[in-house]
Write a protein that holds these residues in place. Structure first.
Motif, PDB file in Angstrom:
ATOM      1  N   ALA A  22      42.726  34.437  50.976  1.00 25.55           N
ATOM      2  CA  ALA A  22      41.680  35.181  51.700  1.00 25.55           C
ATOM      3  C   ALA A  22      41.855  36.687  51.516  1.00 25.55           C
ATOM      4  O   ALA A  22      40.883  37.409  51.257  1.00 25.55           O
ATOM      5  CB  ALA A  22      41.693  34.813  53.184  1.00 25.55           C
ATOM      6  N   GLU A  23      43.069  37.161  51.619  1.00 22.72           N
ATOM      7  CA  GLU A  23      43.336  38.588  51.409  1.00 22.72           C
ATOM      8  C   GLU A  23      43.054  38.978  49.959  1.00 22.72           C
ATOM      9  O   GLU A  23      42.504  40.042  49.683  1.00 22.72           O
ATOM     10  CB  GLU A  23      44.783  38.901  51.770  1.00 22.72           C
ATOM     11  N   GLY A  24      43.409  38.101  49.031  1.00 23.06           N
ATOM     12  CA  GLY A  24      43.119  38.349  47.619  1.00 23.06           C
ATOM     13  C   GLY A  24      41.624  38.431  47.355  1.00 23.06           C
ATOM     14  O   GLY A  24      41.162  39.271  46.584  1.00 23.06           O
ATOM     15  N   LEU A  25      40.856  37.564  48.000  1.00 24.87           N
ATOM     16  CA  LEU A  25      39.391  37.600  47.844  1.00 24.87           C
ATOM     17  C   LEU A  25      38.821  38.905  48.370  1.00 24.87           C
ATOM     18  O   LEU A  25      37.921  39.492  47.762  1.00 24.87           O
ATOM     19  CB  LEU A  25      38.754  36.405  48.552  1.00 24.87           C
ATOM     20  N   THR A  26      39.348  39.378  49.495  1.00 25.90           N
ATOM     21  CA  THR A  26      38.892  40.657  50.047  1.00 25.90           C
ATOM     22  C   THR A  26      39.205  41.795  49.087  1.00 25.90           C
ATOM     23  O   THR A  26      38.350  42.643  48.814  1.00 25.90           O
ATOM     24  CB  THR A  26      39.554  40.915  51.423  1.00 25.90           C
ATOM     25  N   MET A  27      40.413  41.799  48.554  1.00 20.37           N
ATOM     26  CA  MET A  27      40.788  42.847  47.600  1.00 20.37           C
ATOM     27  C   MET A  27      39.941  42.756  46.341  1.00 20.37           C
ATOM     28  O   MET A  27      39.503  43.778  45.808  1.00 20.37           O
ATOM     29  CB  MET A  27      42.271  42.748  47.256  1.00 20.37           C
ATOM     30  N   ALA A  28      39.705  41.539  45.852  1.00 16.60           N
ATOM     31  CA  ALA A  28      38.903  41.358  44.639  1.00 16.60           C
ATOM     32  C   ALA A  28      37.488  41.882  44.837  1.00 16.60           C
ATOM     33  O   ALA A  28      36.878  42.404  43.909  1.00 16.60           O
ATOM     34  CB  ALA A  28      38.869  39.882  44.241  1.00 16.60           C
ATOM     35  N   ALA A  29      36.969  41.776  46.032  1.00 11.74           N
ATOM     36  CA  ALA A  29      35.604  42.211  46.310  1.00 11.74           C
ATOM     37  C   ALA A  29      35.513  43.686  46.673  1.00 11.74           C
ATOM     38  O   ALA A  29      34.540  44.355  46.308  1.00 11.74           O
ATOM     39  CB  ALA A  29      35.012  41.373  47.455  1.00 11.74           C
ATOM     40  N   ASP A  30      36.497  44.193  47.385  1.00  6.95           N
ATOM     41  CA  ASP A  30      36.357  45.507  48.017  1.00  6.95           C
ATOM     42  C   ASP A  30      37.205  46.630  47.449  1.00  6.95           C
ATOM     43  O   ASP A  30      36.941  47.793  47.724  1.00  6.95           O
ATOM     44  CB  ASP A  30      36.678  45.392  49.517  1.00  6.95           C
TER      45      ASP A  30
END
Length: 105
Positions: A22-30
């Protein structure tokens, strides 16, 4: 921490690590200054492939890191840049440079 040191020695500025998918997805997006990523295939018991898909959609190059090598990846990700654990600084450098399309001197 070893990876952070390796990346800093390469002249990179680490923006992670992400401790969950979940944190990786946030970083990948933002994350605005994300030039490339090194993805451990297993993050806190979850597979990192949703992050890989998000990075692919954004056009951010990445390298998988796994103890099983490329053979441990699902078919759809085989052939993608991968380093096998345990890895060396030279292996990380070579894989990231190749993923980014940068010729090494």
């Amino acid at each position: 921490m070893l990876l952070e040191t390796i990346l800093e020695d390469m002249g990179c500025t680490p923006v992670g690590p992400a401790s969950s998918v979940a944190e990786g997805l946030t970083m990948a997006a933002d994350e605005p200054e994300l030039d490339a990523a090194l993805l451990d295939v297993n993050v806190a018991g979850s597979q990192v492939f949703p992050v890989a898909a998000a990075l692919t959609a954004r056009g951010v190059p990445f390298v998988f890191s796994t103890g099983y090598g490329e053979g441990g990846l699902p078919d759809e990700w085989r052939g993608h840049a991968t380093v096998q654990k345990p890895f060396t600084e030279a292996a990380i450098r070579q894989a990231l440079m190749k993923a980014m399309g940068v010729a090494e001197a």
